[in-house]
Scaffold this motif. Structure first.
Motif, PDB file in Angstrom:
ATOM      1  N   PRO A  74       5.113   3.470  -5.051  1.00 31.32           N
ATOM      2  CA  PRO A  74       4.661   2.422  -4.122  1.00 31.32           C
ATOM      3  C   PRO A  74       5.621   2.246  -2.939  1.00 31.32           C
ATOM      4  CG  PRO A  74       4.566   1.640  -6.392  1.00 31.32           C
ATOM      5  CD  PRO A  74       5.266   2.965  -6.414  1.00 31.32           C
ATOM      6  N   PHE A  75       6.917   2.407  -3.200  1.00 32.53           N
ATOM      7  CA  PHE A  75       7.889   2.336  -2.109  1.00 32.53           C
ATOM      8  C   PHE A  75       7.645   3.460  -1.104  1.00 32.53           C
ATOM      9  CE2 PHE A  75      11.836   4.177  -0.445  1.00 32.53           C
ATOM     10  CZ  PHE A  75      12.135   3.194   0.491  1.00 32.53           C
ATOM     11  N   LEU A  76       7.412   4.672  -1.593  1.00 32.18           N
ATOM     12  CA  LEU A  76       7.165   5.811  -0.698  1.00 32.18           C
ATOM     13  C   LEU A  76       5.948   5.566   0.189  1.00 32.18           C
ATOM     14  CD1 LEU A  76       7.856   8.848  -3.035  1.00 32.18           C
ATOM     15  CD2 LEU A  76       9.220   8.109  -1.084  1.00 32.18           C
ATOM     16  N   THR A  77       4.904   4.988  -0.388  1.00 29.88           N
ATOM     17  CA  THR A  77       3.701   4.669   0.385  1.00 29.88           C
ATOM     18  C   THR A  77       4.036   3.679   1.495  1.00 29.88           C
ATOM     19  OG1 THR A  77       2.313   5.071  -1.549  1.00 29.88           O
ATOM     20  CG2 THR A  77       1.348   3.755   0.220  1.00 29.88           C
ATOM     21  N   SER A  78       4.760   2.627   1.146  1.00 30.18           N
ATOM     22  CA  SER A  78       5.159   1.621   2.146  1.00 30.18           C
ATOM     23  C   SER A  78       6.067   2.227   3.210  1.00 30.18           C
ATOM     24  CB  SER A  78       5.891   0.458   1.478  1.00 30.18           C
ATOM     25  OG  SER A  78       5.067  -0.183   0.554  1.00 30.18           O
ATOM     26  N   LEU A  79       6.990   3.076   2.780  1.00 29.82           N
ATOM     27  CA  LEU A  79       7.925   3.709   3.715  1.00 29.82           C
ATOM     28  C   LEU A  79       7.177   4.561   4.736  1.00 29.82           C
ATOM     29  CD1 LEU A  79      11.010   4.200   4.270  1.00 29.82           C
ATOM     30  CD2 LEU A  79      10.758   6.267   2.885  1.00 29.82           C
ATOM     31  N   GLN A  80       6.223   5.348   4.258  1.00 27.73           N
ATOM     32  CA  GLN A  80       5.473   6.218   5.165  1.00 27.73           C
ATOM     33  C   GLN A  80       4.549   5.426   6.087  1.00 27.73           C
ATOM     34  OE1 GLN A  80       4.201   8.929   2.048  1.00 27.73           O
ATOM     35  NE2 GLN A  80       5.625  10.472   2.790  1.00 27.73           N
ATOM     36  N   GLN A  81       4.079   4.260   5.634  1.00 27.29           N
ATOM     37  CA  GLN A  81       3.274   3.405   6.504  1.00 27.29           C
ATOM     38  C   GLN A  81       4.128   2.774   7.594  1.00 27.29           C
ATOM     39  OE1 GLN A  81       1.479   0.734   3.682  1.00 27.29           O
ATOM     40  NE2 GLN A  81      -0.242   2.112   3.275  1.00 27.29           N
ATOM     41  N   LYS A  82       5.339   2.326   7.230  1.00 25.93           N
ATOM     42  CA  LYS A  82       6.237   1.675   8.202  1.00 25.93           C
ATOM     43  C   LYS A  82       6.839   2.670   9.182  1.00 25.93           C
ATOM     44  CE  LYS A  82       7.661  -2.747   6.737  1.00 25.93           C
ATOM     45  NZ  LYS A  82       6.539  -3.519   7.186  1.00 25.93           N
ATOM     46  N   PHE A  83       7.110   3.881   8.718  1.00 23.93           N
ATOM     47  CA  PHE A  83       7.779   4.892   9.539  1.00 23.93           C
ATOM     48  C   PHE A  83       6.987   6.201   9.521  1.00 23.93           C
ATOM     49  CE2 PHE A  83      11.005   2.171   7.510  1.00 23.93           C
ATOM     50  CZ  PHE A  83      11.574   1.594   8.636  1.00 23.93           C
ATOM     51  N   PRO A  84       5.786   6.199  10.092  1.00 26.42           N
ATOM     52  CA  PRO A  84       4.934   7.394  10.002  1.00 26.42           C
ATOM     53  C   PRO A  84       5.512   8.623  10.702  1.00 26.42           C
ATOM     54  CG  PRO A  84       3.997   5.792  11.523  1.00 26.42           C
ATOM     55  CD  PRO A  84       5.166   5.130  10.862  1.00 26.42           C
ATOM     56  N   ASN A  85       6.458   8.423  11.623  1.00 30.66           N
ATOM     57  CA  ASN A  85       7.011   9.552  12.370  1.00 30.66           C
ATOM     58  C   ASN A  85       8.299  10.105  11.765  1.00 30.66           C
ATOM     59  OD1 ASN A  85       4.927   9.372  14.277  1.00 30.66           O
ATOM     60  ND2 ASN A  85       6.031   7.794  15.383  1.00 30.66           N
ATOM     61  N   ILE A  86       8.737   9.530  10.664  1.00 29.09           N
ATOM     62  CA  ILE A  86       9.950  10.025  10.009  1.00 29.09           C
ATOM     63  C   ILE A  86       9.545  10.686   8.689  1.00 29.09           C
ATOM     64  CG2 ILE A  86      12.219   9.443   9.057  1.00 29.09           C
ATOM     65  CD1 ILE A  86      12.263   6.997  10.913  1.00 29.09           C
ATOM     66  N   PRO A  87       9.756  12.000   8.582  1.00 34.46           N
ATOM     67  CA  PRO A  87       9.369  12.693   7.350  1.00 34.46           C
ATOM     68  C   PRO A  87      10.238  12.275   6.159  1.00 34.46           C
ATOM     69  CG  PRO A  87      10.427  14.219   8.881  1.00 34.46           C
ATOM     70  CD  PRO A  87      10.307  12.905   9.577  1.00 34.46           C
ATOM     71  N   VAL A  88       9.705  12.513   4.970  1.00 34.59           N
ATOM     72  CA  VAL A  88      10.391  12.188   3.719  1.00 34.59           C
ATOM     73  C   VAL A  88      10.510  13.458   2.888  1.00 34.59           C
ATOM     74  CG1 VAL A  88      10.207  10.907   1.547  1.00 34.59           C
ATOM     75  CG2 VAL A  88       9.516   9.812   3.691  1.00 34.59           C
ATOM     76  N   GLU A  89      11.693  13.698   2.376  1.00 31.28           N
ATOM     77  CA  GLU A  89      11.895  14.801   1.433  1.00 31.28           C
ATOM     78  C   GLU A  89      12.478  14.230   0.164  1.00 31.28           C
ATOM     79  OE1 GLU A  89      13.236  18.598   2.467  1.00 31.28           O
ATOM     80  OE2 GLU A  89      12.678  18.398   4.571  1.00 31.28           O
ATOM     81  N   ARG A  90      12.172  14.877  -0.945  1.00 33.29           N
ATOM     82  CA  ARG A  90      12.668  14.439  -2.250  1.00 33.29           C
ATOM     83  C   ARG A  90      13.737  15.414  -2.736  1.00 33.29           C
ATOM     84  NH1 ARG A  90       9.096  11.056  -5.024  1.00 33.29           N
ATOM     85  NH2 ARG A  90      10.987  10.450  -6.128  1.00 33.29           N
TER      86      ARG A  90
END
Length: 136
Positions: A74-90
């Motif tokens: 759920p945090f990842l979903t919120s993070l990607q909604q707030k910062f759609p232009n910053i990619p996420v890697e695990r």
């Protein structure tokens, strides 16, 4: 170039580490209450250019998802909604807490200082970030 920001997500506290602007050195930044994490990140991104979020990925020894992943999604979903232009890697975060604790011992911290769980989280985030930088 922007900074890379690493997150060691926890139910109560979250450790955060960042690189320098050249993305060479990983340094612990802070530990924040997880409830305040998104607002902290908004403020940080407003002040600093962040190019990438690296999030620890907890796994079991058999390489399957850890129970904590249910809190991270759920945090990842919120993070990607707030910062759609910053990619996420695990990044696999197995053993980071043990490595952080050992780092504290090797640094000469006394027992009372080693009980500081916020410091363990911050060091864990730094280890996650170092691992990402080493493998990129």
């Amino acid at each position: 170039m922007g900074r890379i920001l690493a997150i060691d997500f926890g139910k109560k506290r979250t450790g955060i580490a960042v690189t320098d602007e050249l993305q060479i050195i990983a340094s612990g930044l802070t530990t924040v209450a997880t409830d305040d994490l998104l607002s902290f990140l908004q403020e940080y991104v407003r002040k600093e250019k962040v190019e990438l979020f690296v999030i620890g990925e907890p796994k079991q020894m058999n390489n399957t998802e850890s129970e904590s992943e249910q809190y991270i999604q759920p945090f990842l979903t919120s993070l990607q909604q707030k910062f759609p232009n910053i990619p996420v890697e695990r990044v696999d975060e197995r053993f980071t807490s043990k490595m952080a604790f050992q780092t504290m011992i090797d640094s000469g911290l006394n027992k009372k200082q080693r009980r500081n769980k916020a410091l363990v989280d911050e060091i864990s985030a730094t280890i996650i970030l170092q691992s990402y930088l080493y493998n990129k």
